[in-house]
Design a protein around this motif. Structure first.
Motif, PDB file in Angstrom:
ATOM      1  N   GLN A   1       0.859  -1.181   0.000  1.00  0.00           N
ATOM      2  CA  GLN A   1       0.000   0.000   0.000  1.00  0.00           C
ATOM      3  C   GLN A   1       0.900   1.237   0.000  1.00  0.00           C
ATOM      4  N   THR A   2       0.505   2.277  -0.734  1.00  0.00           N
ATOM      5  CA  THR A   2       1.355   3.456  -0.903  1.00  0.00           C
ATOM      6  C   THR A   2       0.548   4.735  -0.702  1.00  0.00           C
ATOM      7  N   VAL A   3       1.173   5.718  -0.042  1.00  0.00           N
ATOM      8  CA  VAL A   3       0.589   7.045   0.070  1.00  0.00           C
ATOM      9  C   VAL A   3       1.641   8.060  -0.369  1.00  0.00           C
ATOM     10  N   THR A   4       1.243   8.966  -1.252  1.00  0.00           N
ATOM     11  CA  THR A   4       2.139  10.008  -1.753  1.00  0.00           C
ATOM     12  C   THR A   4       2.093  11.218  -0.823  1.00  0.00           C
ATOM     13  N   LEU A   5       3.255  11.747  -0.445  1.00  0.00           N
ATOM     14  CA  LEU A   5       3.307  12.888   0.457  1.00  0.00           C
ATOM     15  C   LEU A   5       2.864  14.160  -0.252  1.00  0.00           C
ATOM     16  N   ASP A   6       2.176  15.003   0.468  1.00  0.00           N
ATOM     17  CA  ASP A   6       1.731  16.267  -0.116  1.00  0.00           C
ATOM     18  C   ASP A   6       2.926  17.128  -0.520  1.00  0.00           C
ATOM     19  N   ILE A   7       3.963  17.127   0.300  1.00  0.00           N
ATOM     20  CA  ILE A   7       5.217  17.810  -0.010  1.00  0.00           C
ATOM     21  C   ILE A   7       6.347  16.832   0.272  1.00  0.00           C
ATOM     22  N   PRO A   8       7.211  16.531  -0.685  1.00  0.00           N
ATOM     23  CA  PRO A   8       8.314  15.602  -0.428  1.00  0.00           C
ATOM     24  C   PRO A   8       9.131  16.066   0.774  1.00  0.00           C
ATOM     25  N   TYR A   9       9.560  15.087   1.575  1.00  0.00           N
ATOM     26  CA  TYR A   9      10.263  15.428   2.807  1.00  0.00           C
ATOM     27  C   TYR A   9      11.767  15.247   2.616  1.00  0.00           C
ATOM     28  N   PRO A  10      12.587  16.304   2.824  1.00  0.00           N
ATOM     29  CA  PRO A  10      14.040  16.184   2.631  1.00  0.00           C
ATOM     30  C   PRO A  10      14.703  15.498   3.825  1.00  0.00           C
ATOM     31  N   ILE A  11      15.636  14.592   3.542  1.00  0.00           N
ATOM     32  CA  ILE A  11      16.404  13.954   4.608  1.00  0.00           C
ATOM     33  C   ILE A  11      17.890  14.136   4.310  1.00  0.00           C
ATOM     34  N   GLY A  12      18.699  14.117   5.368  1.00  0.00           N
ATOM     35  CA  GLY A  12      20.134  14.292   5.227  1.00  0.00           C
ATOM     36  C   GLY A  12      20.854  12.976   5.006  1.00  0.00           C
ATOM     37  N   ALA A  13      22.096  13.074   4.613  1.00  0.00           N
ATOM     38  CA  ALA A  13      22.914  11.888   4.409  1.00  0.00           C
ATOM     39  C   ALA A  13      23.371  11.319   5.748  1.00  0.00           C
ATOM     40  N   ASP A  14      23.443   9.982   5.820  1.00  0.00           N
ATOM     41  CA  ASP A  14      23.973   9.265   6.982  1.00  0.00           C
ATOM     42  C   ASP A  14      23.276   9.659   8.273  1.00  0.00           C
ATOM     43  N   THR A  15      21.988   9.875   8.180  1.00  0.00           N
ATOM     44  CA  THR A  15      21.162  10.208   9.337  1.00  0.00           C
ATOM     45  C   THR A  15      20.079   9.141   9.488  1.00  0.00           C
ATOM     46  N   VAL A  16      19.955   8.581  10.685  1.00  0.00           N
ATOM     47  CA  VAL A  16      19.000   7.487  10.898  1.00  0.00           C
ATOM     48  C   VAL A  16      17.600   8.053  11.134  1.00  0.00           C
ATOM     49  N   TYR A  17      16.625   7.453  10.451  1.00  0.00           N
ATOM     50  CA  TYR A  17      15.207   7.775  10.620  1.00  0.00           C
ATOM     51  C   TYR A  17      14.441   6.491  10.901  1.00  0.00           C
ATOM     52  N   VAL A  18      13.201   6.632  11.341  1.00  0.00           N
ATOM     53  CA  VAL A  18      12.325   5.485  11.586  1.00  0.00           C
ATOM     54  C   VAL A  18      11.019   5.706  10.847  1.00  0.00           C
ATOM     55  N   ILE A  19      10.629   4.717  10.013  1.00  0.00           N
ATOM     56  CA  ILE A  19       9.340   4.746   9.345  1.00  0.00           C
ATOM     57  C   ILE A  19       8.433   3.728  10.030  1.00  0.00           C
ATOM     58  N   ALA A  20       7.213   4.138  10.351  1.00  0.00           N
ATOM     59  CA  ALA A  20       6.289   3.256  11.059  1.00  0.00           C
ATOM     60  C   ALA A  20       4.892   3.406  10.488  1.00  0.00           C
ATOM     61  N   VAL A  21       4.155   2.291  10.472  1.00  0.00           N
ATOM     62  CA  VAL A  21       2.743   2.266  10.092  1.00  0.00           C
ATOM     63  C   VAL A  21       2.028   1.378  11.094  1.00  0.00           C
ATOM     64  N   ASN A  22       0.877   1.817  11.568  1.00  0.00           N
ATOM     65  CA  ASN A  22       0.145   1.041  12.558  1.00  0.00           C
ATOM     66  C   ASN A  22      -0.501  -0.193  11.939  1.00  0.00           C
ATOM     67  N   ALA A  23      -0.698  -1.205  12.743  1.00  0.00           N
ATOM     68  CA  ALA A  23      -1.484  -2.392  12.380  1.00  0.00           C
ATOM     69  C   ALA A  23      -2.641  -2.494  13.360  1.00  0.00           C
ATOM     70  N   GLN A  24      -3.847  -2.789  12.812  1.00  0.00           N
ATOM     71  CA  GLN A  24      -5.024  -2.876  13.684  1.00  0.00           C
ATOM     72  C   GLN A  24      -5.125  -4.243  14.349  1.00  0.00           C
ATOM     73  N   SER A  25      -4.938  -5.326  13.567  1.00  0.00           N
ATOM     74  CA  SER A  25      -5.120  -6.664  14.138  1.00  0.00           C
ATOM     75  C   SER A  25      -4.226  -7.720  13.518  1.00  0.00           C
ATOM     76  N   ARG A  26      -3.640  -7.433  12.346  1.00  0.00           N
ATOM     77  CA  ARG A  26      -2.785  -8.412  11.665  1.00  0.00           C
ATOM     78  C   ARG A  26      -1.655  -7.692  10.948  1.00  0.00           C
TER      79      ARG A  26
END
Length: 604
Positions: free
Chosen positions: A118-143
């Motif tokens: 499943q994919t969602v397109t961001l309203d404004i692309p989000y800039p990230i820096g080099a060699d910087t750790v981020y966390v992407i998360a999506v909730n799950a309801q039951s499975r």
């Protein structure tokens, strides 16, 4: 969630700025066209490519599931995505987090299919820096989808990669930052990323840096947001010239500060391409003094040294070289500070610091690594860490025959050196040549050199130094006080040569000391003939000596007519101050001593 099934759907979530951050930071968001115009590479990357769930759908939830990731090059996140398993229903929201838990961007999925990516397109692309750790998360309801140990090793695709180990993160609090990990499970959370090919333009410098809510151990820093042609991704916070934190917002709380300590902060903005702005203006302040002593004349010998904390018996132990672990033979005199660090007598020390209390050190300790604290001890110490080592040392309520530090001229530079409420009955701090030295509320009485061939000092600096704080000390030379015995400066700030290309003094406090004069020897040798910036000489007191020739040619303040005196005028632009330095007694009691050693009824 049953931990035996914990798995990670690695979805690298790239998010723009979190709503609350946007409100507090007032960061300028760039129109999408302007962001896209900075992208010269059309390649799109995801962390996960051919990976598929290795377990049947796990029945558990609701839960936040995520993946830690980074990019080797700057760029923008254009989409969030996650792998949906059969039977999972309800609404889903992707959240992009910084590595330390700041929410950066959210996006809700719409028009989902029953299963698959499943994919969602961001309203404004989000800039990230080099060699910087981020966390992407999506909730799950039951499975949710999972593969055990799917994040044990880094998964790489182009500039993107997951972080090996302790990855596949979760949190059972709805909308909470996922920080727990089990079995390196891949939960199939991901991003789509477009690398930026080039951006030579650095952000503007952060403006209006200020420090508020100052306590004995903490303060709050805030500043105005910087701007950039593509986007500011982070702010770097520097304390006394050292990077201590990287944050996304425009405010930060700084802790683990020392009581009555001198601090100077500045901030730099960083963009997605790694360009850094010029430094903001400085925010200088001194933390609150909670010791109850406001002036060196208030000290007594009962308040300093081991007697100041009631230590009267000592364990005799050998000296030697300290390199980060307790020396054998110290026995119960030694302990190690555990996780989280510890505050001792108003000074914070990191985990791993070795503390020696009530030890009678039979020879000089040379500290070359890690942190060592002597508390209520007798002995001597050389703080001699290689430059960049990161360790340091402190003497608290000690009776010392020596306290010295290496300097950059010798490729030595401890991170910090602290002397607090110490008693020097026959010597001083003769060689303190490093940066970040604090000497507070100590009783310092050096003996003269009996052959008259050496200069003897109470506190001796070399020059080319920064971040020095010599305040509320009691200083006097022991007799004899006449030639040919060698006496020099009670506080002697020399200009003997450059260290690391710098021969001046910057960020120095010499406040509220008590100088006892005699017929021979200088009380204060302030810096001469070198650049001096951000130096404060305030509230010091001198006793009168009847052996002084007159009030304008005493040994109170050293003055050589062939050397220029730094400008201490408040309007000089050097941020130097010379105020309220007076005779404590004698025929000129209450009159002011000026930098050129003149006595005046008016202050500088």
């Amino acid at each position: 969630m049953k931990k035996t099934y914990r798995t990670c759907i690695t979805v690298l979530i790239a998010c723009t700025l979190m709503g609350s951050w946007l409100t507090s930071c007032k960061r300028e968001l760039l129109p999408e066209k302007k962001v896209m115009s900075a992208m010269f590479s059309a390649s799109t990357y995801t962390v996960l490519t051919t990976q598929r769930p290795g377990l049947p759908p796990v029945a558990d939830g609701p839960v936040e599931l995520g993946m830690r990731f980074k990019s080797s090059t700057p760029g923008t996140i254009t989409k969030f995505r996650y792998y949906k398993v059969a039977g999972e229903t309800g609404t889903h929201t992707a959240r992009l987090w910084s590595a330390n838990g700041n929410l950066l961007k959210t996006a809700a999925f719409v028009a989902e299919t029953d299963t698959g990516w499943q994919t969602v397109t961001l309203d404004i692309p989000y800039p990230i820096g080099a060699d910087t750790v981020y966390v992407i998360a999506v909730n799950a309801q039951s499975r949710y989808a999972a593969t055990t140990q799917g994040m044990a090793n880094a998964i790489s695709n182009g500039p993107l990669s997951s972080i090996a180990g302790n990855n596949g993160v979760y949190n059972y609090t709805s909308g909470g930052f996922p920080a727990s990990s089990y079995n390196n499970t891949n939960y199939f959370r991901d991003i789509e990323f477009v690398p930026t090919q080039g951006d030579p333009e650095a952000p503007t410098a952060p403006a209006n840096l200020s420090a508020t809510n100052i306590t004995a151990s903490s303060a709050t820093l805030s500043w105005s947001a910087a701007t950039d042609n593509v986007g500011v991704t982070a702010y770097e916070v520097y304390r006394n010239g050292t990077l201590i934190d990287t944050v996304q917002g425009t405010t930060v709380s700084v802790s683990h500060l020392n009581t009555g300590g001198l601090y100077s902060f500045y901030v730099k903005a960083r963009d997605a391409f790694g360009n850094r702005s010029a430094a903001s203006k400085l925010a200088d302040f001194t933390t609150l003094n909670t010791s109850g002593i406001t002036h060196g004349s208030q000290l007594t010998t009962a308040m300093v040294g081991p007697q100041g904390i009631g230590i009267s018996s000592f364990t005799t132990v050998p000296g030697g070289t300290f390199n980060g672990a307790a020396l054998s033979g110290w026995g119960n005199a030694a302990r190690t500070i555990g996780a989280g660090g510890e505050t001792i007598d108003g000074y914070w020390f990191p985990a791993g610091t070795v503390v020696l209390q009530g030890a009678n050190v039979s020879s000089r300790l040379t500290v070359t690594g890690g942190w060592l604290v002597l508390r209520g001890c007798k002995g001597a110490m050389l703080v001699d860490h290689p430059a960049g080592n990161g360790g340091g040392a402190a003497a608290l309520f000690c009776q010392l025959g020596e306290f010295s530090t290496g300097g950059l001229k010798d490729a030595r530079q401890p991170a910090a050196s602290i002397v607090y409420r110490c008693y020097f009955p026959h010597s001083g701090l003769e060689n303190v040549y490093a940066d970040n030295i604090t000497v507070l509320e100590s009783w310092i009485t050096p003996d003269p050199d009996t052959v008259g061939s050496e200069h003897i000092d109470g506190i001796q600096t070399w020059g080319g130094q920064r971040y020095l704080n010599f305040s509320r000390n009691h200083l006097e030379f022991n007799p004899p006080h006449t030639a040919p015995y060698g006496l020099s400066g009670l506080i002697a700030m020399y200009s003997d040569g450059a260290q690391n290309g710098y021969d001046g003094y910057d960020h120095v406090i010499v406040n509220d000391n008590y100088f006892i004069l005699n017929a021979y020897g200088i009380a204060l040798h302030a810096p001469l003939a070198v650049p001096v910036t951000n130096m404060t000489v305030r509230g010091n007191r001198w006793t009168w000596s009847n052996a002084a020739e007159d009030e304008n040619y005493t040994n109170a303040v050293y003055h050589n007519t062939s050397w220029y005196i730094p400008d201490y005028n408040e309007n000089s632009g050097n941020n130097n101050y010379w105020k309220d330095n007076q005779w404590a007694d004698g025929p000129h009691k209450g009159s002011y001593l000026l930098p050129d050693n003149r006595t005046s009824v008016t202050d500088l």
